[in-house]
Design an enzyme around this catalytic site. Structure first.
Site, PDB file in Angstrom:
ATOM      1  N   ARG A   1       3.623  64.805 188.717  1.00 26.57           N
ATOM      2  CA  ARG A   1       4.742  64.016 188.178  1.00 26.57           C
ATOM      3  C   ARG A   1       4.166  62.750 187.580  1.00 26.57           C
ATOM      4  O   ARG A   1       4.043  61.730 188.242  1.00 26.57           O
ATOM      5  CB  ARG A   1       5.752  63.705 189.280  1.00 26.57           C
ATOM      6  CG  ARG A   1       6.900  64.715 189.280  1.00 26.57           C
ATOM      7  CD  ARG A   1       7.809  64.492 190.427  1.00 26.57           C
ATOM      8  NE  ARG A   1       9.208  64.457 190.021  1.00 26.57           N
ATOM      9  CZ  ARG A   1      10.214  64.635 190.855  1.00 26.57           C
ATOM     10  NH1 ARG A   1      10.002  64.838 192.119  1.00 26.57           N
ATOM     11  NH2 ARG A   1      11.462  64.594 190.429  1.00 26.57           N
TER      12      ARG A   1
ATOM     13  N   ASP B   1      17.828  70.583 188.383  1.00 25.96           N
ATOM     14  CA  ASP B   1      18.129  70.638 189.815  1.00 25.96           C
ATOM     15  C   ASP B   1      19.058  71.792 190.187  1.00 25.96           C
ATOM     16  O   ASP B   1      19.142  72.164 191.357  1.00 25.96           O
ATOM     17  CB  ASP B   1      18.780  69.315 190.267  1.00 25.96           C
ATOM     18  CG  ASP B   1      17.754  68.206 190.396  1.00 25.96           C
ATOM     19  OD1 ASP B   1      16.551  68.500 190.326  1.00 25.96           O
ATOM     20  OD2 ASP B   1      18.165  67.056 190.580  1.00 25.96           O
TER      21      ASP B   1
ATOM     22  N   CYS C   1       3.568  66.312 193.500  1.00 26.12           N
ATOM     23  CA  CYS C   1       4.540  66.704 194.498  1.00 26.12           C
ATOM     24  C   CYS C   1       4.828  68.179 194.384  1.00 26.12           C
ATOM     25  O   CYS C   1       4.187  68.888 193.623  1.00 26.12           O
ATOM     26  CB  CYS C   1       5.821  65.896 194.363  1.00 26.12           C
ATOM     27  SG  CYS C   1       6.850  66.448 193.025  1.00 26.12           S
TER      28      CYS C   1
ATOM     29  N   ARG D   1      16.562  66.109 202.486  1.00 26.71           N
ATOM     30  CA  ARG D   1      16.406  64.993 201.537  1.00 26.71           C
ATOM     31  C   ARG D   1      17.618  64.891 200.615  1.00 26.71           C
ATOM     32  O   ARG D   1      17.862  63.822 200.049  1.00 26.71           O
ATOM     33  CB  ARG D   1      15.150  65.195 200.677  1.00 26.71           C
ATOM     34  CG  ARG D   1      13.852  64.926 201.415  1.00 26.71           C
ATOM     35  CD  ARG D   1      12.673  65.040 200.459  1.00 26.71           C
ATOM     36  NE  ARG D   1      12.976  64.397 199.214  1.00 26.71           N
ATOM     37  CZ  ARG D   1      12.792  64.932 197.999  1.00 26.71           C
ATOM     38  NH1 ARG D   1      12.263  66.121 197.874  1.00 26.71           N
ATOM     39  NH2 ARG D   1      13.130  64.277 196.915  1.00 26.71           N
TER      40      ARG D   1
ATOM     41  N   LYS E   1      22.775  61.464 195.611  1.00 25.83           N
ATOM     42  CA  LYS E   1      21.465  60.909 196.012  1.00 25.83           C
ATOM     43  C   LYS E   1      20.796  60.219 194.823  1.00 25.83           C
ATOM     44  O   LYS E   1      20.300  59.104 194.938  1.00 25.83           O
ATOM     45  CB  LYS E   1      20.572  62.044 196.514  1.00 25.83           C
ATOM     46  CG  LYS E   1      19.115  61.645 196.681  1.00 25.83           C
ATOM     47  CD  LYS E   1      18.275  62.780 197.204  1.00 25.83           C
ATOM     48  CE  LYS E   1      17.727  63.697 196.154  1.00 25.83           C
ATOM     49  NZ  LYS E   1      16.514  63.232 195.459  1.00 25.83           N
ATOM     50  N   ASN E   2      20.804  60.888 193.679  1.00 32.10           N
ATOM     51  CA  ASN E   2      20.044  60.357 192.544  1.00 32.10           C
ATOM     52  C   ASN E   2      20.682  59.127 191.903  1.00 32.10           C
ATOM     53  O   ASN E   2      20.102  58.517 191.003  1.00 32.10           O
ATOM     54  CB  ASN E   2      19.816  61.461 191.496  1.00 32.10           C
ATOM     55  CG  ASN E   2      18.859  62.527 192.021  1.00 32.10           C
ATOM     56  OD1 ASN E   2      18.080  62.265 192.926  1.00 32.10           O
ATOM     57  ND2 ASN E   2      18.952  63.729 191.471  1.00 32.10           N
TER      58      ASN E   2
HETATM   59  C1  UD1 Z   1      14.095  64.559 187.083  1.00 34.99           C
HETATM   60  C2  UD1 Z   1      15.281  65.110 186.303  1.00 34.99           C
HETATM   61  C3  UD1 Z   1      16.524  64.598 186.954  1.00 34.99           C
HETATM   62  C4  UD1 Z   1      16.490  65.033 188.403  1.00 34.99           C
HETATM   63  C5  UD1 Z   1      15.225  64.559 189.122  1.00 34.99           C
HETATM   64  C6  UD1 Z   1      15.104  65.075 190.529  1.00 34.99           C
HETATM   65  C7  UD1 Z   1      15.497  65.517 183.913  1.00 34.99           C
HETATM   66  C8  UD1 Z   1      15.267  65.014 182.556  1.00 34.99           C
HETATM   67  N1  UD1 Z   1      15.181  64.686 184.921  1.00 34.99           N
HETATM   68  O1  UD1 Z   1      14.143  63.154 187.035  1.00 34.99           O
HETATM   69  O2  UD1 Z   1      17.664  65.085 186.304  1.00 34.99           O
HETATM   70  O3  UD1 Z   1      17.611  64.566 189.077  1.00 34.99           O
HETATM   71  O4  UD1 Z   1      14.107  65.009 188.399  1.00 34.99           O
HETATM   72  O5  UD1 Z   1      14.785  66.427 190.552  1.00 34.99           O
HETATM   73  O6  UD1 Z   1      15.976  66.614 184.106  1.00 34.99           O
HETATM   74  N2  UD1 Z   1       7.398  62.631 182.632  1.00 34.99           N
HETATM   75  C9  UD1 Z   1       6.210  62.243 182.060  1.00 34.99           C
HETATM   76  N3  UD1 Z   1       5.823  60.949 182.201  1.00 34.99           N
HETATM   77  C10 UD1 Z   1       6.545  60.040 182.889  1.00 34.99           C
HETATM   78  C11 UD1 Z   1       7.771  60.438 183.470  1.00 34.99           C
HETATM   79  C12 UD1 Z   1       8.161  61.756 183.318  1.00 34.99           C
HETATM   80  O7  UD1 Z   1       5.515  63.039 181.456  1.00 34.99           O
HETATM   81  O8  UD1 Z   1       6.136  58.866 182.982  1.00 34.99           O
HETATM   82  C13 UD1 Z   1       7.824  64.036 182.509  1.00 34.99           C
HETATM   83  C14 UD1 Z   1       7.856  64.732 183.856  1.00 34.99           C
HETATM   84  O9  UD1 Z   1       6.615  65.259 184.204  1.00 34.99           O
HETATM   85  C15 UD1 Z   1       8.871  65.812 183.646  1.00 34.99           C
HETATM   86  C16 UD1 Z   1       9.859  65.160 182.699  1.00 34.99           C
HETATM   87  O10 UD1 Z   1       9.158  64.081 182.071  1.00 34.99           O
HETATM   88  O11 UD1 Z   1       8.297  66.903 183.010  1.00 34.99           O
HETATM   89  C17 UD1 Z   1      11.122  64.668 183.376  1.00 34.99           C
HETATM   90  O12 UD1 Z   1      10.814  63.629 184.179  1.00 34.99           O
HETATM   91  P1  UD1 Z   1      11.851  62.529 184.660  1.00 34.99           P
HETATM   92  O13 UD1 Z   1      13.186  62.665 184.023  1.00 34.99           O
HETATM   93  O14 UD1 Z   1      11.168  61.236 184.599  1.00 34.99           O
HETATM   94  O15 UD1 Z   1      11.917  62.953 186.155  1.00 34.99           O
HETATM   95  P2  UD1 Z   1      12.787  62.331 187.231  1.00 34.99           P
HETATM   96  O16 UD1 Z   1      13.124  60.926 186.971  1.00 34.99           O
HETATM   97  O17 UD1 Z   1      12.135  62.699 188.514  1.00 34.99           O
END
Ligand code: UD1
Length: 451
Positions: A155, A340, A150, A432, A56-57
């Site tokens: 996020r 995850d 969420c 999902r 999915k990702n």
């Molecule tokens: C994250 C996971 C990814 C997983 C996905 C779905 C990590 C590093 N990333 O990706 O492996 O597949 O969730 O569950 O494990 N953050 C900020 N500011 C931003 C963006 C992110 O502070 O602009 C912080 C987030 O709050 C979080 C961390 O960075 O604590 C990781 O975020 P990110 O990797 O961006 O999340 P996803 O892309 O959703």
């Protein structure tokens, strides 16, 4: 069949009731499948073979990337999930032609000319923020609603926005909306991320493949899904070096062209089924996996007393003896232990003969499944980012509710080993990310069905 008919009817109803006839409503919309539940009669060891679905990702950002191309793309191994449908709905809304046939999706972006995404569609899929970079690069403007918090907690998108600003996107925040425009073509630059965010790395890659000049991402995310997105873009004609490493360099090109591409296997679905095999004392062979992508989770299963053998794109996991605790699981960016996989592995550890410790470093609110696991009899204490699981002798079936995707999968894992019947609700979360969880588990001996 009935489930699909219900989804269809509900979607049709929603389109008319919400006045959104312009695009197809994704099936994951609230209320759509909330009436479904999984009935699990636990206690059967899983035996057999499972084919692992596409990731999915990976599929989601690659679908978004097709928007940037001058010609159609053909994607294979796209899992049949509500999040994939949501991405397709956004692409259609933007003006793409999207044809989905099972796990194959053809996207023709030639007529895409819309630059906004309706709030309903933005909210449907957490990663829709990644559309921002692609739309700005393609059309020079974008208007999307601010993604809310969420189920995993807030996020933030500050890294996404500051990176896009550095590439030349002017972003104004306007009462929950982001109004963006560019002054001509985006300009490559050096971007240093304070955290290797997966989503921000994807947004930068999409915005910069057709930018003027070279973009460097320092402290880039190294996840396999980043490498997959880069490989797709490279096949389309992009010039990207270093994906999978901490520094990614993107030399902007004028145009990229669609291609035929197969999405990588889903490492988290594989890890979930490994946890199911381990907790039930089963013997499963997982086919169509990428062994390297699963290296970060193998030590946990071996520590738990499982035998894990790999060969080519297959692995076999079995547990005959005791289920041992996992001493210290710290979630980290890849190649660390994936956030995850935390919940499914925690579910496994509830029946271990000792104490397991989990430290969640990525998301601040990722322990919601613990209260539901407690309903099954698990002994879990949570203090901030630490969860301590004292293994119990037995879990007992109970009604539980999935409140997020991987937490929901963890409840299914626990239910497979619980004595008696567990009823899992909140399936829209599980749907999902898992294309066929009950069919997969049934095929390897679980007593599980959806009503
Ligand atoms: C994250 C996971 C990814 C997983 C996905 C779905 C990590 C590093 N990333 O990706 O492996 O597949 O969730 O569950 O494990 N953050 C900020 N500011 C931003 C963006 C992110 O502070 O602009 C912080 C987030 O709050 C979080 C961390 O960075 O604590 C990781 O975020 P990110 O990797 O961006 O999340 P996803 O892309 O959703």
């Amino acid at each position: 069949m009935i489930r699909r008919m219900f989804r269809f009817e509900h979607r049709t109803f929603l389109k008319h009731s919400m006045g959104l006839q312009g695009y197809e409503q994704p099936r994951g919309l609230k209320g759509c499948v909330t009436m479904s539940r999984l009935i699990v009669n636990g206690g059967r060891p899983l035996h057999g073979e499972l084919q692992i679905q596409g990731a999915k990702n990976s599929a989601l950002p690659i679908l978004i990337a097709t928007l940037l191309c001058q010609t159609p793309s053909v994607l294979h191994n796209c899992p049949d999930l509500s999040d994939v449908d949501a991405s397709c709905s956004i692409l259609k809304y933007l003006g793409c032609s999207v044809k989905k046939n099972g796990e194959n999706i053809v996207v023709n972006p030639i007529s895409a000319d819309k630059y906004d995404i309706p709030d309903e569609l933005m909210r449907e899929m957490r990663s829709s923020i990644v559309f921002l970079g692609a739309i700005c690069a393609k059309l020079g403007r974008a208007r999307i609603s601010f993604p809310g918090g969420c189920e995993l907690g807030p996020r933030p998108i500050d890294l996404h926005l500051s990176s896009l600003r550095q590439l030349g996107v002017v972003i104004e925040e306007d009462h929950g909306w982001l109004n963006c425009h560019t002054n001509g073509r985006l300009r490559g630059t050096n971007i240093v991320l304070s955290f290797p965010s997966v989503g921000a790395t994807e947004n930068i890659m999409l915005a910069s493949v057709t930018a003027k000049g070279t973009t460097t991402i320092v402290n880039a995310a190294r996840e396999p899904e980043i490498v997959d997105l880069a490989n797709f873009l490279i096949k389309c004609g992009a010039k990207i070096k270093g994906a999978g490493e901490s520094v990614i360099t993107i030399e902007g090109v004028d145009k990229i062209y669609g291609c035929e591409y197969t999405v990588i296997p889903d490492r988290i679905v594989a890890a979930t089924y490994m946890a199911a095999a381990a907790i039930t004392g089963g013997d499963l062979t997982l086919k169509g996996i990428n062994v390297e992508h699963l290296n970060p989770v193998f030590p946990a299963f071996r520590e738990a007393g499982c035998i894990v053998e790999t060969s080519g794109n297959m692995l076999r996991i079995s547990r005959i003896g005791k289920l041992y605790p996992v001493k210290n699981i710290r979630t980290m960016p890849y190649p660390g232990f994936p956030t995850d996989a935390q919940a499914p592995v925690m579910a496994m550890s509830t029946l271990a003969c000792g104490t397991s410790v989990f430290i969640e470093n990525i998301f601040e609110n990722r322990y919601k499944h613990t209260s539901e696991l407690r309903r099954l009899g698990a002994n879990i204490k949570v203090e901030g980012k630490v969860a301590i699981v004292e293994g119990v002798k037995k879990l007992y079936g109970a009604p539980v509710e999935a409140t997020d995707l991987r937490g929901g999968a963890a409840l299914v894992v626990a239910a497979l080993a619980a004595e008696g019947q567990t009823v899992v609700t909140g399936l829209r979360h599980i749907d999902r990310g898992y294309a066929s969880i009950e069919r997969d588990l049934q095929s390897v001996g679980a007593d599980i069905h959806r009503v």
